[in-house]
Design a protein around this motif. Structure first.
Motif, mmCIF file in Angstrom:
data_model
loop_
_atom_site.group_PDB
_atom_site.id
_atom_site.type_symbol
_atom_site.label_atom_id
_atom_site.label_comp_id
_atom_site.label_asym_id
_atom_site.label_seq_id
_atom_site.Cartn_x
_atom_site.Cartn_y
_atom_site.Cartn_z
ATOM 1 N N VAL A 223 0.809 -1.225 0.000
ATOM 2 C CA VAL A 223 0.000 0.000 0.000
ATOM 3 C C VAL A 223 0.840 1.271 0.000
ATOM 4 O O VAL A 223 0.409 2.292 -0.534
ATOM 5 C CB VAL A 223 -1.035 0.048 1.152
ATOM 6 N N GLU A 224 2.019 1.226 0.601
ATOM 7 C CA GLU A 224 2.905 2.397 0.591
ATOM 8 C C GLU A 224 4.347 1.931 0.688
ATOM 9 O O GLU A 224 4.611 0.861 1.236
ATOM 10 C CB GLU A 224 2.558 3.341 1.755
ATOM 11 N N ASP A 278 6.993 -4.136 -7.134
ATOM 12 C CA ASP A 278 5.983 -3.061 -7.059
ATOM 13 C C ASP A 278 6.358 -1.970 -6.044
ATOM 14 O O ASP A 278 6.178 -0.788 -6.313
ATOM 15 C CB ASP A 278 4.561 -3.615 -6.848
ATOM 16 N N THR A 279 6.948 -2.371 -4.913
ATOM 17 C CA THR A 279 7.342 -1.345 -3.929
ATOM 18 C C THR A 279 8.431 -0.418 -4.492
ATOM 19 O O THR A 279 8.610 0.691 -4.010
ATOM 20 C CB THR A 279 7.873 -1.988 -2.635
ATOM 21 N N GLY A 280 9.136 -0.892 -5.525
ATOM 22 C CA GLY A 280 10.195 -0.110 -6.165
ATOM 23 C C GLY A 280 9.670 1.001 -7.058
ATOM 24 O O GLY A 280 10.454 1.770 -7.625
ATOM 25 N N SER A 316 5.866 6.397 -1.928
ATOM 26 C CA SER A 316 4.793 6.101 -2.879
ATOM 27 C C SER A 316 3.580 5.602 -2.118
ATOM 28 O O SER A 316 3.722 5.029 -1.023
ATOM 29 C CB SER A 316 5.246 5.033 -3.882
ATOM 30 N N ALA A 317 2.394 5.817 -2.677
ATOM 31 C CA ALA A 317 1.156 5.279 -2.082
ATOM 32 C C ALA A 317 0.251 4.852 -3.223
ATOM 33 O O ALA A 317 0.109 5.568 -4.230
ATOM 34 C CB ALA A 317 0.470 6.343 -1.229
ATOM 35 N N VAL A 318 -0.354 3.682 -3.080
ATOM 36 C CA VAL A 318 -1.157 3.145 -4.185
ATOM 37 C C VAL A 318 -2.558 3.766 -4.230
ATOM 38 O O VAL A 318 -3.077 4.219 -3.215
ATOM 39 C CB VAL A 318 -1.298 1.601 -4.110
ATOM 40 N N ILE A 319 -3.125 3.773 -5.433
ATOM 41 C CA ILE A 319 -4.499 4.248 -5.631
ATOM 42 C C ILE A 319 -5.289 3.047 -6.141
ATOM 43 O O ILE A 319 -5.011 2.526 -7.225
ATOM 44 C CB ILE A 319 -4.525 5.427 -6.627
ATOM 45 N N LEU A 320 -6.220 2.569 -5.308
ATOM 46 C CA LEU A 320 -6.954 1.340 -5.632
ATOM 47 C C LEU A 320 -8.378 1.661 -6.077
ATOM 48 O O LEU A 320 -8.954 2.666 -5.649
ATOM 49 C CB LEU A 320 -7.014 0.436 -4.396
ATOM 50 N N ALA A 321 -8.935 0.784 -6.881
ATOM 51 C CA ALA A 321 -10.339 0.940 -7.271
ATOM 52 C C ALA A 321 -11.211 0.493 -6.105
ATOM 53 O O ALA A 321 -10.830 -0.407 -5.356
ATOM 54 C CB ALA A 321 -10.635 0.090 -8.496
ATOM 55 N N SER A 322 -12.364 1.115 -5.958
ATOM 56 C CA SER A 322 -13.254 0.701 -4.870
ATOM 57 C C SER A 322 -14.467 -0.054 -5.408
ATOM 58 O O SER A 322 -15.280 -0.552 -4.657
ATOM 59 C CB SER A 322 -13.706 1.917 -4.068
ATOM 60 N N GLU A 323 -14.565 -0.128 -6.747
ATOM 61 C CA GLU A 323 -15.730 -0.785 -7.355
ATOM 62 C C GLU A 323 -15.293 -1.617 -8.550
ATOM 63 O O GLU A 323 -14.219 -1.413 -9.095
ATOM 64 C CB GLU A 323 -16.709 0.268 -7.913
ATOM 65 N N THR A 324 -16.208 -2.472 -8.992
ATOM 66 C CA THR A 324 -15.952 -3.256 -10.190
ATOM 67 C C THR A 324 -16.658 -2.593 -11.366
ATOM 68 O O THR A 324 -17.798 -2.159 -11.237
ATOM 69 C CB THR A 324 -16.474 -4.689 -9.976
ATOM 70 N N SER A 325 -15.956 -2.496 -12.479
ATOM 71 C CA SER A 325 -16.566 -1.904 -13.670
ATOM 72 C C SER A 325 -15.864 -2.438 -14.914
ATOM 73 O O SER A 325 -14.663 -2.713 -14.898
ATOM 74 C CB SER A 325 -16.428 -0.378 -13.608
ATOM 75 N N VAL A 372 13.261 16.375 5.174
ATOM 76 C CA VAL A 372 12.015 15.852 5.746
ATOM 77 C C VAL A 372 12.225 14.482 6.346
ATOM 78 O O VAL A 372 13.043 13.698 5.866
ATOM 79 C CB VAL A 372 10.878 15.696 4.700
ATOM 80 N N GLU A 373 11.448 14.223 7.360
ATOM 81 C CA GLU A 373 11.441 12.887 7.956
ATOM 82 C C GLU A 373 10.750 11.969 6.956
ATOM 83 O O GLU A 373 9.750 12.352 6.334
ATOM 84 C CB GLU A 373 10.625 12.894 9.248
ATOM 85 N N ILE A 374 11.242 10.743 6.827
ATOM 86 C CA ILE A 374 10.669 9.817 5.860
ATOM 87 C C ILE A 374 9.182 9.556 6.161
ATOM 88 O O ILE A 374 8.360 9.465 5.251
ATOM 89 C CB ILE A 374 11.527 8.519 5.768
ATOM 90 N N ASN A 375 8.821 9.526 7.445
ATOM 91 C CA ASN A 375 7.405 9.304 7.810
ATOM 92 C C ASN A 375 6.502 10.392 7.249
ATOM 93 O O ASN A 375 5.368 10.114 6.847
ATOM 94 C CB ASN A 375 7.214 9.330 9.335
ATOM 95 N N ASN A 376 7.003 11.602 7.251
ATOM 96 C CA ASN A 376 6.187 12.706 6.727
ATOM 97 C C ASN A 376 6.023 12.611 5.217
ATOM 98 O O ASN A 376 4.996 12.991 4.664
ATOM 99 C CB ASN A 376 6.782 14.050 7.140
ATOM 100 N N LEU A 377 7.057 12.083 4.561
ATOM 101 C CA LEU A 377 6.944 11.900 3.102
ATOM 102 C C LEU A 377 5.896 10.826 2.781
ATOM 103 O O LEU A 377 5.140 10.944 1.827
ATOM 104 C CB LEU A 377 8.279 11.456 2.514
ATOM 105 N N VAL A 378 5.863 9.782 3.603
ATOM 106 C CA VAL A 378 4.882 8.708 3.403
ATOM 107 C C VAL A 378 3.473 9.280 3.589
ATOM 108 O O VAL A 378 2.566 9.003 2.801
ATOM 109 C CB VAL A 378 5.140 7.519 4.365
ATOM 110 N N LYS A 379 3.319 10.112 4.616
ATOM 111 C CA LYS A 379 2.014 10.750 4.851
ATOM 112 C C LYS A 379 1.619 11.584 3.644
ATOM 113 O O LYS A 379 0.470 11.573 3.204
ATOM 114 C CB LYS A 379 2.103 11.681 6.070
ATOM 115 N N LYS A 380 2.602 12.302 3.106
ATOM 116 C CA LYS A 380 2.329 13.174 1.966
ATOM 117 C C LYS A 380 1.909 12.358 0.732
ATOM 118 O O LYS A 380 0.980 12.732 0.022
ATOM 119 C CB LYS A 380 3.604 13.973 1.665
ATOM 120 N N ALA A 381 2.578 11.242 0.517
ATOM 121 C CA ALA A 381 2.218 10.387 -0.630
ATOM 122 C C ALA A 381 0.780 9.906 -0.474
ATOM 123 O O ALA A 381 -0.002 9.880 -1.434
ATOM 124 C CB ALA A 381 3.172 9.199 -0.719
#
Ligand SMILES: Nc1ncnc2c1ncn2[C@@H]1O[C@H](COP(=O)(O)OP(=O)(O)OP(=O)(O)O)[C@@H](O)[C@H]1O
Ligand SMILES: [Mg+2]
Length: 394
Positions: A223-224, A278-280, A316-325, A372-381
């Motif tokens: 997910v991130e 994928d995490t790369g 990075s942070a993933v963007i997932l679909a919430s529905e089927t289409s 920046v702290e790495i945690n803050n970058l993750v939050k930002k993503a």
């Protein structure tokens, strides 16, 4: 440089970025997947939809195009055929042996733990519920049960007691890929973090490593992720030594995503992908001198890879679909998301959705004079990712 013909087997988002890297170096790419309109097909020279498990269809496409390189992007391909093809002279990346051993959890566990003596979680294999029950005496609880053939967490469950084994067995068998009816039972590791160590095998040169990538998984799917993951020099060195041992034994050229669990006092090898990870995708944030796709391509073609250095922190942070289409969704609010400085969104343009299908990724990086702290970058993503909205057509 020669204009090589590259046959890409599997055309997802990782394949797409690989094709872009190949196009930039003037290569010719044929993208293959089970459906047309897959992400990598948007940027390839030619595309075909086939069943990559089907020996006849796979042989036909190879015979029709005589590629210089066959680059698998997914696990679900006919690896026995790849072995035959390699014998005929085609180059399978990283090698048919590696593709074959890594498609199945059994092959890689046997090699890493039993042959190479690498530290892994305790494990046992089972081909029936009874065998699983008896395996539980040696592995103990809690444990993770997985089909030997699966990816992205499919068929995986965590069990805490003997009574939960039969449900876990059913799930693993039902969600297993292919005809395999075998599961692995792994000791549950109470890790403090998990990392991917991108490792590169070169034709002429030593094994190289990228700065470690930290990541979070939900339901067995990433997910991130962030780079670099803060860890001790000693642990990093241990991870590098294990990665080098495993990839050298697997043989071949290209990038590998080597996964480790980090506990308070140990580094434990988990598994590896014989291709970009994928995490790369965090490397798309310009975190290092070359991204993981450029590195894969250079290693395959034997192009020199100067020292890999960290340029800036990224997440990075993933963007997932919430529905089927059955239709390609519309991405909205991108303008709002991209108001956040040093951010980008990579949309894969998958032609349909299903719940939790990965549709895009948001990446962010540290600004030129920013600390920046790495945690803050993750939050930002994650902030960028959550601002992006998907509209579904019915
Ligand atoms: N033995 C274990 N102990 C604790 N957590 C585990 C264990 N095995 C797996 N996990 C968790 O589940 C995730 C997915 O497991 P694993 O990488 O083995 O599955 P996968 O299906 O191959 O996933 P992918 O294809 O996405 O890499 C791990 O990243 C980790 O978070
Ligand atoms: Mg994994």
């Amino acid at each position: 440089m020669k204009k090589n013909k590259i046959l890409l087997l599997g055309s997802g988002e990782l394949g797409k970025e690989f094709v872009i890297a190949a196009q930039r170096l003037g290569q010719y790419v044929i993208a293959v997947d089970r459906y047309l309109g897959a992400p990598a097909m948007h940027v390839a020279d030619e595309s075909f939809a086939i069943d990559m498990q089907n020996e006849e269809q796979l042989s036909q496409i190879i015979a029709d195009h005589s590629p210089d390189y066959i680059v698998p992007e997914i696990e679900a391909i006919n690896t026995e055929l790849l072995k035959k093809i390699e014998k005929l002279g085609a180059v399978v990346v990283p090698s048919a042996n590696a593709v074959n051993l890594t498609m199945d959890r059994k092959g890689i566990r046997k090699l890493s733990s039993e042959t190479l003596g690498i530290r892994t979680s305790k494990f046992a294999f089972a081909t029936s519920l009874e065998e699983l029950q008896s395996a539980s005496h040696s592995v103990g609880f809690p444990a993770v049960i997985k089909p030997t053939m699966s990816s992205s967490g499919k068929g995986q469950s965590t069990v805490h007691s003997y009574d939960e084994l039969s449900t876990a067995w059913e799930k693993a068998i039902n969600e297993s890929r292919g005809k395999s009816a075998e599961v692995i039972m792994e000791e549950f590791i109470h890790f403090s973090s998990e990392i991917t160590l991108l490792t590169i095998s070169q034709k002429n040169g030593e094994v190289l490593f990228c700065p470690p990538i930290g990541h979070t998984q939900r339901s067995g799917d990433y997910v991130e992720s962030w780079q670099p993951h803060p860890m001790s020099e000693e642990f990093l060195h241990q991870a590098q030594q294990m990665a080098k041992t495993v990839v050298t034994a697997l043989t071949g050229f290209g990038i590998w995503g080597v996964e480790f669990f980090l506990t308070e006092n140990e580094v434990i090898f988990s598994e590896l992908s014989p291709r970009p990870h994928d995490t790369g995708m965090v490397t798309l944030a310009g975190t290092q001198t070359l991204n993981e796709f450029e590195l894969h391509l250079r290693a395959i073609l034997g192009i020199p890879i100067p020292k890999i250095e960290l340029i800036r922190k990224g997440a990075s942070a993933v963007i997932l679909a919430s529905e089927t289409s059955d239709y390609e969704p519309l991405f909205t609010n991108i303008e709002k998301a991209l108001e956040i400085p040093n951010s980008s969104v990579f949309i894969f343009k998958k032609p349909s959705t299903r719940k939790n299908r990965r549709m895009a990724v948001a990446v962010v990086h540290e600004g030129p004079n920013e600390k920046v702290e790495i945690n803050n970058l993750v939050k930002k993503a994650n902030e960028v990712a959550s601002l992006v909205e998907l509209e579904y057509k019915k």
